[in-house]
Design an enzyme around this catalytic site. Structure first.
Site, PDB file in Angstrom:
ATOM      1  N   SER A 149       8.010  -0.528   2.324  1.00 24.03           N
ATOM      2  CA  SER A 149       7.485  -1.899   2.360  1.00 24.03           C
ATOM      3  C   SER A 149       6.363  -2.173   1.378  1.00 24.03           C
ATOM      4  CB  SER A 149       7.029  -2.255   3.778  1.00 24.03           C
ATOM      5  OG  SER A 149       8.160  -2.547   4.581  1.00 24.03           O
ATOM      6  N   LYS A 189      -1.251  -2.995   1.132  1.00 24.92           N
ATOM      7  CA  LYS A 189       0.052  -3.102   1.791  1.00 24.92           C
ATOM      8  C   LYS A 189       0.482  -1.717   2.253  1.00 24.92           C
ATOM      9  CE  LYS A 189       3.687  -4.955   3.419  1.00 24.92           C
ATOM     10  NZ  LYS A 189       3.598  -3.910   4.484  1.00 24.92           N
ATOM     11  N   THR A 190       0.937  -1.657   3.491  1.00 22.65           N
ATOM     12  CA  THR A 190       1.481  -0.420   4.040  1.00 22.65           C
ATOM     13  C   THR A 190       2.971  -0.315   3.731  1.00 22.65           C
ATOM     14  OG1 THR A 190       1.904  -1.524   6.139  1.00 22.65           O
ATOM     15  CG2 THR A 190      -0.173  -0.284   5.941  1.00 22.65           C
ATOM     16  N   GLY A 191       3.491   0.887   3.917  1.00 24.77           N
ATOM     17  CA  GLY A 191       4.924   1.114   3.801  1.00 24.77           C
ATOM     18  C   GLY A 191       5.316   2.264   4.703  1.00 24.77           C
TER      19      GLY A 191
END
Length: 258
Positions: free
Chosen positions: A63, A201-203
């Site tokens: 993501s 932003k995380t993923g």
């Protein structure tokens, strides 16, 4: 650990190499996981790297690709604005909160995969491939499945490449309209304190049985200076996903960036 990392950061001013490795990587080792952290100073064109071999290894972006997906959508006109409401498709989703139409502004905050799959389908493979090349994003390869390539591959990117890409976005240096870059920066702002702004932003690339690959990427902005970062780690269970942001913040604090 603090003194080692601070010394490594200070060495940026003197080191002729493109990377300064800070060892040992105790923040990962203490938790019994493999991971890497990169801090990039674009003004000095220097890196602080924990676990350099892993930092240069490419993984699926998961993501974190929502950042590039948003940029490409706006630049190509596939999506009119970060506030245009997009359909999620009506299918059951892993999380109930994803089961409604929403804008990219909302979707990036809750990491709604279904919305961003719709975004990618609107862009299409041909335009996606062209824009990935223009952005020099990882291996630039969207493969043949337009709505899964950042989750399953073949798209892949390293932590070093993530940090360098985000530094260009933070400084509005991508080959895109300034308005496009400003809009995406706005929806990535997570936190402000002491005059510093944290964007990120995380993923999470899920693994069968739990865990998987975890990311947290972004930058800190303070008085016009930018320090971009990227963290990834191997997770053996789902609850370790909660470590991503706190771990990155620990590194950023140790290095004086947050």
């Amino acid at each position: 650990m603090r003194s080692i990392l601070v010394m490594a950061f200070a060495a940026l001013l003197l080191a002729p190499a493109s990377a300064v490795t800070a060892e040992p990587a105790d923040l990962f080792a203490a938790r019994g996981v493999a991971g890497t952290f990169v801090l990039y100073d674009p003004e000095m064109e220097k890196l602080v790297v924990v676990n350099e071999e892993r930092a240069r290894k490419r993984f699926v972006p998961a993501s974190t690709f929502k950042v590039a997906n948003s940029l490409i959508a706006l630049e190509t006109g596939a999506v009119k604005s970060v506030d245009e409401v997009l359909p999620y498709g009506g299918e059951p989703q892993p999380f109930e909160k994803w089961e409604r139409d929403m804008s990219m502004r909302e979707a990036i905050a809750m990491s709604n995969v279904a919305i961003y799959q719709e975004v990618a389908r609107r862009i299409g493979l041909e335009r996606m491939r062209t824009m990935l090349a223009e952005l020099d994003y990882g291996n630039r390869d969207p493969g043949t499945v337009i709505d899964r390539f950042w989750l399953d591959g073949p798209l892949a990117i390293s932590a070093v490449e993530e940090a360098e890409f985000l530094a260009r976005l933070a400084r509005s240096e991508l080959p895109l309209a300034t308005e496009t870059q400003a809009a995406v920066r706005e929806i990535m702002l997570l936190e402000e304190k002491d005059g510093k702004r944290l964007y990120g932003k995380t993923g999470w690339a899920f693994a069968e049985g739990g865990g998987g690959l975890g990311w947290f990427v972004g930058w800190v902005e303070h008085e016009g200076e930018v320090h971009a970062f990227a963290l990834n780690l191997d997770m053996t269970e789902d609850k370790q996903a909660e470590w991503r942001i706190p771990l990155a913040k620990e590194f950023l604090k140790e290095l004086g960036a947050w």
